[in-house]
Scaffold this motif. Structure first.
Motif, PDB file in Angstrom:
ATOM      1  N   MET A  88      -2.568  -0.233   8.289  1.00  0.00           N
ATOM      2  CA  MET A  88      -1.484  -0.115   9.267  1.00  0.00           C
ATOM      3  C   MET A  88      -1.626  -1.144  10.382  1.00  0.00           C
ATOM      4  SD  MET A  88       0.049   2.097   7.653  1.00  0.00           S
ATOM      5  CE  MET A  88       1.445   1.937   8.734  1.00  0.00           C
ATOM      6  N   ASN A  89      -2.859  -1.525  10.694  1.00  0.00           N
ATOM      7  CA  ASN A  89      -3.055  -2.566  11.705  1.00  0.00           C
ATOM      8  C   ASN A  89      -2.580  -3.923  11.199  1.00  0.00           C
ATOM      9  OD1 ASN A  89      -4.057  -0.877  13.665  1.00  0.00           O
ATOM     10  ND2 ASN A  89      -6.207  -1.200  13.110  1.00  0.00           N
ATOM     11  N   SER A  90      -2.681  -4.151   9.893  1.00  0.00           N
ATOM     12  CA  SER A  90      -2.143  -5.384   9.312  1.00  0.00           C
ATOM     13  C   SER A  90      -0.624  -5.405   9.446  1.00  0.00           C
ATOM     14  CB  SER A  90      -2.549  -5.492   7.837  1.00  0.00           C
ATOM     15  OG  SER A  90      -1.962  -6.618   7.229  1.00  0.00           O
ATOM     16  N   TRP A 131       3.989  -8.152   5.096  1.00  0.00           N
ATOM     17  CA  TRP A 131       4.437  -7.783   3.761  1.00  0.00           C
ATOM     18  C   TRP A 131       3.309  -7.269   2.881  1.00  0.00           C
ATOM     19  CZ3 TRP A 131       9.069  -6.438   2.829  1.00  0.00           C
ATOM     20  CH2 TRP A 131      10.139  -7.011   3.536  1.00  0.00           C
ATOM     21  N   LEU A 132       2.098  -7.730   3.105  1.00  0.00           N
ATOM     22  CA  LEU A 132       0.975  -7.186   2.340  1.00  0.00           C
ATOM     23  C   LEU A 132       0.830  -5.691   2.624  1.00  0.00           C
ATOM     24  CD1 LEU A 132      -1.511  -7.283   0.541  1.00  0.00           C
ATOM     25  CD2 LEU A 132      -2.826  -8.105   2.516  1.00  0.00           C
ATOM     26  N   ALA A 133       0.763  -5.336   3.893  1.00  0.00           N
ATOM     27  CA  ALA A 133       0.616  -3.921   4.251  1.00  0.00           C
ATOM     28  C   ALA A 133       1.836  -3.115   3.820  1.00  0.00           C
ATOM     29  CB  ALA A 133       0.398  -3.794   5.758  1.00  0.00           C
ATOM     30  N   TYR A 134       3.029  -3.677   4.032  1.00  0.00           N
ATOM     31  CA  TYR A 134       4.259  -2.968   3.654  1.00  0.00           C
ATOM     32  C   TYR A 134       4.261  -2.651   2.166  1.00  0.00           C
ATOM     33  CZ  TYR A 134       9.200  -2.204   2.576  1.00  0.00           C
ATOM     34  OH  TYR A 134      10.378  -1.681   2.107  1.00  0.00           O
ATOM     35  N   ASN A 135       3.915  -3.624   1.332  1.00  0.00           N
ATOM     36  CA  ASN A 135       3.954  -3.415  -0.119  1.00  0.00           C
ATOM     37  C   ASN A 135       2.923  -2.383  -0.576  1.00  0.00           C
ATOM     38  OD1 ASN A 135       6.087  -5.156  -0.798  1.00  0.00           O
ATOM     39  ND2 ASN A 135       4.741  -6.932  -0.780  1.00  0.00           N
ATOM     40  N   VAL A 136       1.739  -2.390   0.044  1.00  0.00           N
ATOM     41  CA  VAL A 136       0.721  -1.402  -0.319  1.00  0.00           C
ATOM     42  C   VAL A 136       1.189  -0.002   0.061  1.00  0.00           C
ATOM     43  CG1 VAL A 136      -1.629  -0.598   0.130  1.00  0.00           C
ATOM     44  CG2 VAL A 136      -1.193  -3.039  -0.195  1.00  0.00           C
TER      45      VAL A 136
END
Length: 421
Positions: A88-90, A131-136
């Motif tokens: 979530m910090n990402s 987008w990395l965090a969103y996709n995960v």
């Protein structure tokens, strides 16, 4: 009553095909909608802003190069942080850095034309973290039975953002004298990013999967003969080729053809309204059993809608192209997005490696975008006439057909046995 999503591991092989979306999915969609509004307010006009300051097609290309390259590198490196620590910090860092990007453009003013690559790198880094965090998180709170629905709603919300925000921006830019309009929309973007940042704290902190981040896991999938990720990766690269050019060129071409930011705002208003309706209908009707036919139809039409531009490049033909793209893009984007995340969730083992596989997906998109962008950077210095630009758009615009070709075996697996050819 809204059903809460199952645990992340249950997304794997044999997960129930539940079509309901949980409260966390709704919250993630809200954060994404605000992020989309903030980006659409100013992002549509960043290439135009740089063009007006420099009159250079190449500057726009170098800006995009910095954006794509650093976005991919950020995805790869941040994968360790997202998997082993707090994803979530990402997500929040991506929102903050997006705000920093627009603040920097605001402070630089016309001097931004001298910092095309660094600005692109800053934007790419912000998008990579987000987008990395969103996709995960998206993968963790959805499952095969509701991913088409989630992607349809996400597309619908994205269309509303793309419909209203650029239209307002175009009006402000043309109404206010000098660069005051650009200064105002960049400031408004900062405010909306701030709201998205605050709202993100209501998203639950996701537990990370046990085990370290494996830096070479994705490469090993591609090196293994018969691994399904080899075809999937090729399909994703084909998707990226089109995106690498269309993400920044279409809006710029509309502005150059009209010399009017309000016309560009109206263009996005009309095309996004069509996309909103299309995403709603496709998201409602699409399911794993009809993805194959839908994606084939979408890829063919995405190439055909470019043909009016060969006759003449003006606002009318660009609008025909834009409306056609808005109509048929959901038929392409929703199936490929849903299917790649279904592949990530096909087994307990792949679910545990979801961060590495999401990074692999992004690597495919970046590779494709760089291929498309390379064609742009090679061709434009030689010939930047309207006809040359249309041929470039057509060349990269038909590449998604190759994406369907590589993906068709995955899509046919989901069809009823009697309907397979």
């Amino acid at each position: 009553m809204i059903k809460q999503p199952a645990s992340a591991v249950s997304r794997g092989h044999g997960a129930a095909r539940n079509s309901a979306l949980g409260s966390q999915a709704a919250l993630l969609l809200a954060v994404q909608w605000l992020f989309g509004i903030a980006s659409a307010l100013s992002g549509t006009f960043v290439p135009v802003y740089l063009w007006k300051a420099s009159q250079s097609y190449m500057l726009i290309g170098w800006f995009a190069l910095g954006q794509y390259a650093l976005g991919g590198i950020t995805f790869y490196i941040a994968g360790k942080w997202v998997k082993e620590h707090n994803k979530m910090n990402s997500l929040r860092l991506g929102i903050v850095l997006s705000g920093v990007f627009y603040f920097t453009v605001l402070m630089l003013g016309k001097q931004a034309r001298f910092y095309g690559i660094p600005l692109g790198m800053l934007s790419g880094m912000a998008l990579g973290f987000y987008w990395l965090a969103y996709n995960v998180v998206y993968f963790e709170i959805t499952e095969p039975g509701n991913r088409d629905r989630f992607n349809g709603i996400a597309g619908l919300l994205g269309s509303t953002a793309g419909m209203i925000a650029p239209w307002i921006s175009g009006l402000l830019i043309t109404t206010l004298s000098g660069d005051r309009g650009y200064q105002l929309i960049f400031t408004l973007s900062l405010v909306v990013f701030g709201i998205a940042f605050i709202l993100s704290f209501w998203l639950e902190k996701r537990k990370h999967v046990a085990g370290p981040y494996e830096w070479t896991y994705g490469f090993r999938q591609l090196a293994e003969r018969g691994n399904p990720w080899r075809k999937m990766f090729a399909a994703i690269v084909a998707q990226g080729v089109r995106e690498g050019v269309f993400m920044f060129l279409v809006g710029l071409v509309v502005y150059i053809a009209t010399k009017d930011e309000s016309k560009l705002g109206s263009y996005t208003l009309i095309t996004s309204l069509v996309a909103l309706i299309s995403f709603w209908l496709v998201g409602k009707k699409l399911n794993p059993r009809n993805r194959n036919q839908a994606m084939l139809a979408g890829t063919i039409m995405l190439g055909l809608v470019i043909l009016p531009l060969f006759w003449k490049v003006n606002y009318a033909t660009l609008l025909m192209f834009g409306i056609g793209t808005a109509l048929f893009l959901p038929l392409y984007i929703i199936p490929i997005t849903s299917r790649v995340f279904d592949l990530i969730g096909q087994s307990e083992a792949s679910v545990k490696m979801r961060e590495e596989l999401i990074v692999l997906r992004e690597a495919g998109l970046i590779a494709g975008r760089l291929i498309g962008l390379s064609a742009y950077l090679i061709m434009l210095p030689l010939n930047h006439s309207p006809s040359a630009i249309v041929w470039l758009m057509f060349g990269v615009g038909v590449v998604p057909i190759a994406g369907w070709w590589f993906l068709r075996s995955f899509l046919k697996e989901e069809e009823p046995a009697g309907s397979r050819s």
